[in-house]
Design an enzyme around this catalytic site. Structure first.
Site: not given
Length: 742
Positions: A92, A153, A173, A205, A207, A226
């Site tokens: 990435e 991003k 990702v 929220d 991802s 993470k």
């Protein structure tokens, strides 16, 4: 001694040939001024054809994409590695653009690529540069992304806008998985994936990395999730998405990015790279649309204290809330603040785990590549024991737009002519493979096409063929060809975009060396790059293979004759113009003009074929409306067409046999684009079925006559019953005339 030139040759009629074909039908002269007008018209006609046919076949198409290709550009070294089946690892670029400061981010990116390379794989860093996805970045491109201040991003949702606006950015990702899948890269290495944010049960929220894992079949190697995220809820969400999650190593402990322990267990674990490769191969083999997550713990000697990191996370989260930092801005802020609060320990751990992930991911990619190659090899003996070896055809695939004028005279000057416009599927190699398949001799077809608006239609149309080995390349356009045909069925002018044929490389074809060496016949067309033709000829020389070269057109006819490669060929099938071009390349005497009277045509063809027969078994000269002339060794009054027959041909003499074409009226001719290919495929099918020479040639003439009456280049009416020994016997054929060439 070969025959001499006729003393007087009439003016050349010319024998026009549509890319691949000299059709056995009536030919007529094209007025020079009309041709000039038509060339002026072709741009407008091509545009009109493209819009008309694409709309009918595929619904609304994106014109910009049709003209300029797809939005993905694969670096040539990456593309070559993928063609050769070597292990490639996707990387990435958000960690470069948003994860670390310059120049540390650049040195990190270079180091990670170096780790992948030294581990035996090929690194493919994914990034977006000026509105185009790049799979594989040069060092200059890496530096551009690392040093740029205002890059985006880019996740799945951002791709359409970023590409449409011509922006640059780092892929997350999610964004990297999409690019890797499109490029055909099964393994992707990152630091850690996104997940459900803390408090996500209230904020929703979550991802996009998680939903991408649920719908894109790529294996992601990361240090888990993470630690700034809600790991428990993330694992629950991955389960809901159907993602297979496995910890790497002896424990099922799910890593928490900086820390080896998270307090949560992964559903499964794999002990080493080979087990991980087996898991990924199983997922790919099942055809699941979901990905695989391999969670690799940070190295023990570099892991930060979980408690220290946890305390820093809580403080950074409080600061983020107080500053109103949310969404995709949260992760960069958290990583920067964690580095500050832990006096650099989190950054050290970050670098260590990324490099460790790169080593492990590369090992998995290498193991997966070996596993896939071993499985292919294991399957070969089984296939050989149960089915005879396939013929192999190597050549082009085209999407053809055919416009046939309604009136005898085509008006120039930009005027619209009444006519019928159709889309068909052609290409010399495709036509040959199509016709052979319909005649029960299904070959392995080696070719290349883009992954674009045409590719699915091609595959659907060619469902009866073995298309399993055909390359489909992102960022490339499937070859297209536009032909304007007179009301009499003659090609007036053509325009083609054939660049994709350069991808039929020696490296790609060499993957099928075993198939080639066992094939009863290999057929290669003139669209194939010269190094690939030379490679096939070298194999033919080493393994005594029967190889037929279809010259395609006058400009490409001479490719094998630029060196001694041609001496390994068995058959060639040129028309008179192509045969003259071949002799010009070899420095042989040439006629001043090409004749139009049959007797003179035969004499000219014999003189041009004669010097080639010192090495070739047979020269099959296609003569359009005049039929076909076979030149080769004759025994008992028949040309020896089968390669094996040459072993008993010591007493044979050089002869030429002329077979008249089946008469077809101009009104019956619908399409000439595949008649020549049908003719040759019918002959080759007869050879493969071990028919006698007369039957082989007449099978070809039957196939050609059917295709001339069809809107498709290869008539759907061609079959093992319509073109067969029985059908040949049921016809009343004119007597074939034989000339001695000695």
């Amino acid at each position: 001694m070969c025959c001499s030139w006729p003393p007087v040759l009439p003016p050349s009629l010319g024998l026009p040939r549509h890319r691949s074909s000299t059709h056995p039908a009536s030919l007529c002269e094209t007025d020079a001024q009309s041709t000039i007008c038509m060339r002026k018209m072709i741009g407008k006609i091509t545009c009109s054809l493209g819009k008309h046919v694409s709309t009918v076949a595929c619904g609304t198409t994106h014109v910009r994409r049709f003209l300029h290709g797809a939005y993905v550009r694969i670096q040539p070294s990456i593309q070559e590695a993928l063609m050769e089946g070597r292990p490639v690892v996707a990387l990435e670029s958000t960690i470069i653009t948003h994860g670390m400061a310059y120049p540390q981010n650049l040195s990190m990116a270079r180091e990670v690529e170096e780790v992948v390379t030294t581990s035996g794989a090929v690194p493919a860093t994914v990034g977006i540069l000026r509105g185009q996805i790049h799979v594989g970045l040069t060092d200059e491109q890496l530096e551009f992304l690392a040093s740029s201040k205002n890059v985006t991003k880019v996740s799945r949702r951002d791709l359409p806008f970023v590409l449409s606006q011509g922006l640059s950015g780092g892929t997350t990702v999610s964004g990297t998985m999409i690019a890797a899948h499109k490029a055909g890269i099964p393994v992707f290495v990152t630091g850690g994936i996104g997940g459900v944010h803390r408090g996500g049960e209230s904020t929703l929220d979550v991802s996009a990395d998680l939903t991408e894992l649920g719908r894109t079949p790529v294996a992601v190697v990361s240090a888990g999730v993470k630690s700034i995220l809600d790991i428990g809820r993330t694992l629950e969400y991955l389960e809901t998405q159907g993602v297979c999650v496995a910890a790497f190593g002896e424990s099922r402990e799910f890593p928490a990015f900086f820390s080896r322990q998270s307090g949560f267990q992964a559903p499964y674990h794999v002990r080493d790279e080979e087990e991980a490769a087996e898991l990924i191969a199983s997922a790919l083999g099942l055809g699941l649309s979901s990905g695989v997550l391999i969670a690799v713990p940070c190295p023990k000697e570099r892991a930060a204290s979980g408690q220290v990191i946890e305390e820093a996370i809580q403080q950074a989260l409080r600061e983020a809330r107080s500053k109103g930092i949310t969404g995709k801005e949260l992760t960069p802020f958290m990583l920067q603040r964690l580095n500050e609060l832990t006096d650099g320990k989190s950054l050290d751990s970050n670098l260590a785990l990324i490099q460790n992930n790169a080593r492990v991911g590369s090992g998995i990619a290498v193991a997966l590549s070996k596993l896939q190659k071993a499985r292919r090899k294991r399957n070969l003996p089984w296939r050989e024991d149960t089915t005879p070896p396939q013929p192999v055809v190597i050549g082009g695939i085209n999407v053809d737009f055919i416009a046939k004028a309604q009136n005898p005279v085509i008006l120039g000057g930009g005027q619209t002519n009444a006519g019928r416009v159709r889309r068909t599927f052609g290409g010399v190699g495709r036509n040959l493979a199509d016709c052979l398949s319909r005649l029960g001799q299904t070959p392995l077809f080696l070719s290349a096409m883009g992954k674009d608006e045409h590719s699915e239609s091609v595959l659907h149309y060619c469902h009866h063929m073995d298309m399993s080995a055909v390359l489909q390349l992102e960022g490339k356009s499937t070859a297209t060809y536009c032909a304007v045909v007179t009301s009499a069925g003659e090609l007036s002018v053509g325009l083609g975009d054939m660049d994709i044929h350069h991808q039929i490389t020696e490296q790609y074809v060499s993957q099928f060396k075993e198939n080639l060496c066992q094939a009863p016949l290999v057929c290669i067309d003139g669209n194939v790059p010269l190094p690939t033709i030379q490679y096939v000829c070298q194999l033919a020389r080493e393994h005594q293979l029967a190889v037929c070269y279809e010259p395609t057109d006058e400009n490409k006819a001479s490719k094998p004759f630029l060196s001694d490669s041609w001496k390994a060929l068995t058959y060639i099938s040129p028309n008179l113009q192509e045969l003259r071009a071949i002799n010009r390349t070899l420095g042989n005497p040439l006629p001043a003009e090409l004749p139009s009277r049959l007797e003179d045509i035969v004499q000219t063809a014999m003189a041009l074929a004669c010097p080639l027969l010192s090495h070739l078994h047979c020269v099959i000269v296609t003569l359009g409306a005049h039929g076909i002339l076979l030149c080769g060794k004759s025994l008992g009054g028949s040309i020896l067409l089968h390669p094996g027959a040459y072993e008993q041909a010591a007493a044979a003499s050089l002869c030429a046999t002329h077979y008249p074409a089946i008469h077809i009226s101009r009104e019956e001719i619908v399409n000439v684009s595949g008649a020549g290919d049908s003719l040759m495929a019918g002959i080759l099918a007869g050879i493969l079925a071990k028919q006698d020479t007369d039957t082989c040639v007449r099978m070809g003439l039957l196939a050609a006559s059917l295709s001339l009456r069809s809107y498709e280049p290869i008539s759907p009416e061609i079959s093992t019953s319509s073109v067969s020994q029985e059908q040949v016997k049921s016809w009343s054929w004119p007597v074939a005339k034989v000339w001695k060439m000695d």
